[in-house]
Design a protein around this motif. Structure first.
Motif, PDB file in Angstrom:
ATOM      1  N   PHE A 166     -75.760 -55.319 -63.794  1.00 34.11           N
ATOM      2  CA  PHE A 166     -76.612 -54.888 -62.693  1.00 34.11           C
ATOM      3  C   PHE A 166     -77.905 -54.281 -63.224  1.00 34.11           C
ATOM      4  O   PHE A 166     -78.961 -54.381 -62.602  1.00 34.11           O
ATOM      5  N   THR A 167     -77.819 -53.647 -64.382  1.00 33.34           N
ATOM      6  CA  THR A 167     -78.999 -53.063 -65.021  1.00 33.34           C
ATOM      7  C   THR A 167     -80.127 -54.084 -65.140  1.00 33.34           C
ATOM      8  O   THR A 167     -81.298 -53.766 -64.907  1.00 33.34           O
ATOM      9  N   LEU A 168     -79.791 -55.312 -65.507  1.00 34.37           N
ATOM     10  CA  LEU A 168     -80.823 -56.343 -65.659  1.00 34.37           C
ATOM     11  C   LEU A 168     -81.332 -56.820 -64.308  1.00 34.37           C
ATOM     12  O   LEU A 168     -82.501 -57.210 -64.179  1.00 34.37           O
ATOM     13  N   SER A 169     -80.483 -56.783 -63.301  1.00 31.27           N
ATOM     14  CA  SER A 169     -80.946 -57.065 -61.942  1.00 31.27           C
ATOM     15  C   SER A 169     -81.956 -56.005 -61.518  1.00 31.27           C
ATOM     16  O   SER A 169     -82.957 -56.312 -60.852  1.00 31.27           O
ATOM     17  N   CYS A 170     -81.732 -54.747 -61.931  1.00 31.69           N
ATOM     18  CA  CYS A 170     -82.699 -53.681 -61.639  1.00 31.69           C
ATOM     19  C   CYS A 170     -84.047 -53.981 -62.273  1.00 31.69           C
ATOM     20  O   CYS A 170     -85.101 -53.710 -61.684  1.00 31.69           O
TER      21      CYS A 170
END
Length: 579
Positions: free
Chosen positions: A105-109
């Motif tokens: 999810f960090t990379l989606s952020c």
């Protein structure tokens, strides 16, 4: 002015605050290796700058418009969204089994941050879709997931969240939209949906092939209040058994709001079942709709906090560029009386450093929250609980500083900031919605001092503050702030009434958020000192020091307000207050 992606600061936050290398050691996130992370952050930055950013100004000036029930966007939006889908940016953290890349999810952020900094209004479209994916992935049946998730994950279809009604704002339990079971015929087992929803972001548009509405409604004889709410998936176009699109469902956009900002984001009044033919399917258990919707809302709150960082970054970039170009007056006290760029004047420099420090602080908090959320996904219960504590801090404080930084950006521009043509005012106008939607910042603070303060018997908050204090030099301003927060938390748990907690909730939320952000910034500074991010070696220590020396002590100054109690708020009656 052109948007320049903050790639190096983002990578630093992803590595240091989110701990992406540790996440990549897990089997689930093994693909998130260093070269993959760099490729994603650099790639989406270039895409955002090239395709989303050029549409930001025209989106503001022309906006979305409703013509004969169809929402139209300015030229270029359809092509940019199509390219966004084709390049796979929507699928970064989507479930692998439904066509996603399964990355943290960090990379989606990071994807959302770059897109939103380039064009906040446009980026609300994928933000809502990501939330719909979360809700269906956690609560949908296998058949619903197979029907909707592949196209939501790719971005070919978009999603919405339908809570608010004219008479039911934050009090969702007061909603009146109904869902009546269909007993026979081709739609047996489904529901007839009827009602009206307001403030539905991207509720109608032509950029995606279908729109998947997630709608809260009340079944017959449901209990009163929030206990009687159920969640339904209601597509714009019916989906046939083979996955193709059928006829249009009985729903329509009645109007779109004329807003202060985010003008390219159609905020719709949606009507369901005007002809008594709107078909929806129950998602999850009956009367458990609010819990299912909160899966989507929690994700959305992180992404709204992200919007605070986005606007702060864009406003800071524009203010810095203007301050370098604008020549006015000699430097005070200088023997050389030649006019200098305003970036050299002390108060302008103060404003610019404050903008930069707040932006980087909010980014550090954003990616720390993202990393804890990912660890929770991997089964780390302590990280999951910490993420729950962090979400209201991020959503409230980051969106507040988005407004502050955008306002400072106008101030740096002086009179030209109050002129629309410079674009500085757009950032403030766009930012102003973020503290309101997905639960106002007052609601975030209330959540913090009630539910989150009680997590694990209070240990979730205690442990986080203890970690901050342990990592801070004794007698430092950050150490003092961590202890001030701990004192307020203990008072709220042990002595304060509910009214007292709520009266002090907003200043406490700000104190706590600044403490976490300052803590995470110190970790960045240490990493840079040890050779990480060489391009930031001159600037990062300065912005971190500004944050610790100026912003952290301000937060400690809120302790008295946080503990003042509710009595002073009610000394006079409401009628006298309003007279």
């Amino acid at each position: 002015m052109p948007y320049s992606p903050a790639t190096q600061d983002q990578l630093l936050a992803i590595r240091v605050n989110a701990g992406i290398a540790e996440l990549a050691q897990s089997e689930r996130f093994a693909a998130a290796e260093e070269d993959m992370v760099e490729a994603i952050v650099e790639g989406v930055g270039a895409f955002a700058a090239g395709e989303f950013a050029p549409l930001n100004r025209v989106g503001d000036t022309e906006g979305a418009r409703l013509e004969n029930g169809v929402v139209r966007l300015p030229d270029g939006y359809a092509e940019a969204y199509s390219h966004y889908v084709e390049q796979g940016w929507n699928a970064i953290s989507g479930p692998v089994e439904h066509g996603g890349q399964g990355l943290p999810f960090t990379l989606s952020c990071a994807v959302i941050e770059n897109l939103g900094t380039a064009n906040m209004a446009f980026t609300l479209l994928p933000i809502l879709s990501v939330g719909a994916i979360e809700a269906l992935a956690h609560h949908g049946t296998p058949a619903q997931q197979a029907t909707y998730l592949p196209n939501l994950v790719s971005g070919a279809w978009s999603g919405t969240m339908n809570l608010t009604e004219p008479q039911a704002g934050s009090d969702v339990g007061a909603l009146r939209t109904t869902a009546v079971p269909i007993e026979s015929g081709e739609h047996a087992g489904k529901y007839l949906i009827k009602g009206q929803k307001i403030y539905i972001t991207w509720g109608e548009h032509e950029l995606a092939e279908n729109i998947v509405h997630l709608v809260l409604a009340r079944t017959p004889d449901a209990p009163a209040g929030s206990r009687g709410i159920s969640l339904f998936v209601v597509p714009k176009y019916h989906v046939e058994a083979d996955g193709s699109l059928g006829k249009r469902n009985d729903l329509r956009c009645v109007s779109i709001e004329h807003k202060v900002g985010i003008n390219a984001s159609p905020t719709c009044v949606m009507s369901y079942g005007d002809n008594d033919e709107c078909i929806g399917e129950l998602v999850g258990a009956e009367h458990r709709g609010l819990a299912a919707m909160f899966t989507m809302m929690n994700n959305a709150r992180i992404n709204v906090g992200n919007q605070g960082t986005q606007i702060a970054e864009r406003a800071t970039q524009q203010a810095l560029a203007y301050a370098r170009e604008r020549v006015q007056s000699a430097r005070a006290g200088s023997p050389d009386k030649s006019a200098v760029s305003i970036i050299d004047h002390p108060d302008v420099r103060r404003m610019l450093l404050r903008m930069k420090a707040l932006t980087e602080g909010s980014r550090a908090l954003l990616y720390y929250t993202g990393g804890q959320t990912d660890r929770g996904t991997l089964g780390d219960e302590q990280a999951k609980m910490r993420s729950e504590v962090l979400v209201p801090l991020l959503k409230a404080w980051a969106t507040d500083i988005g407004i502050e930084v955008a306002s400072l950006g106008i101030q740096v521009h002086g009179g030209m900031g109050f002129v629309e043509e410079t674009g500085a005012a757009q950032h403030w106008r766009d930012a102003r919605i973020a503290p309101i939607y997905e639960g106002t910042n007052g609601i975030q603070a209330a959540d913090l001092v009630t539910r989150k303060l009680a997590l694990a018997g209070g240990e979730a908050v205690v442990d986080l503050l203890a970690d901050i204090a342990q990592d801070s030099a004794q007698e430092s301003a950050l150490f003092q702030l961590a202890n001030d927060c701990a004192s307020v938390a203990k008072w709220m748990r042990d002595e304060a009434s509910l009214d007292d907690k709520l009266a002090g909730s907003v200043p406490f939320c700000t104190m706590f958020a600044v403490a976490v952000a300052g803590w995470q910034l110190t970790k960045q500074a240490e990493a840079v000192e040890n050779g990480a991010a060489p391009s930031l070696k001159d600037t990062k220590p300065v912005t971190v020091r500004f944050f610790l020396d100026r912003i952290v002590p301000e937060a400690s100054g809120l302790k008295a307000s946080a503990m003042a109690g509710a009595d002073p708020l009610y000394v006079i009656e409401a009628e006298m207050l309003a007279s």
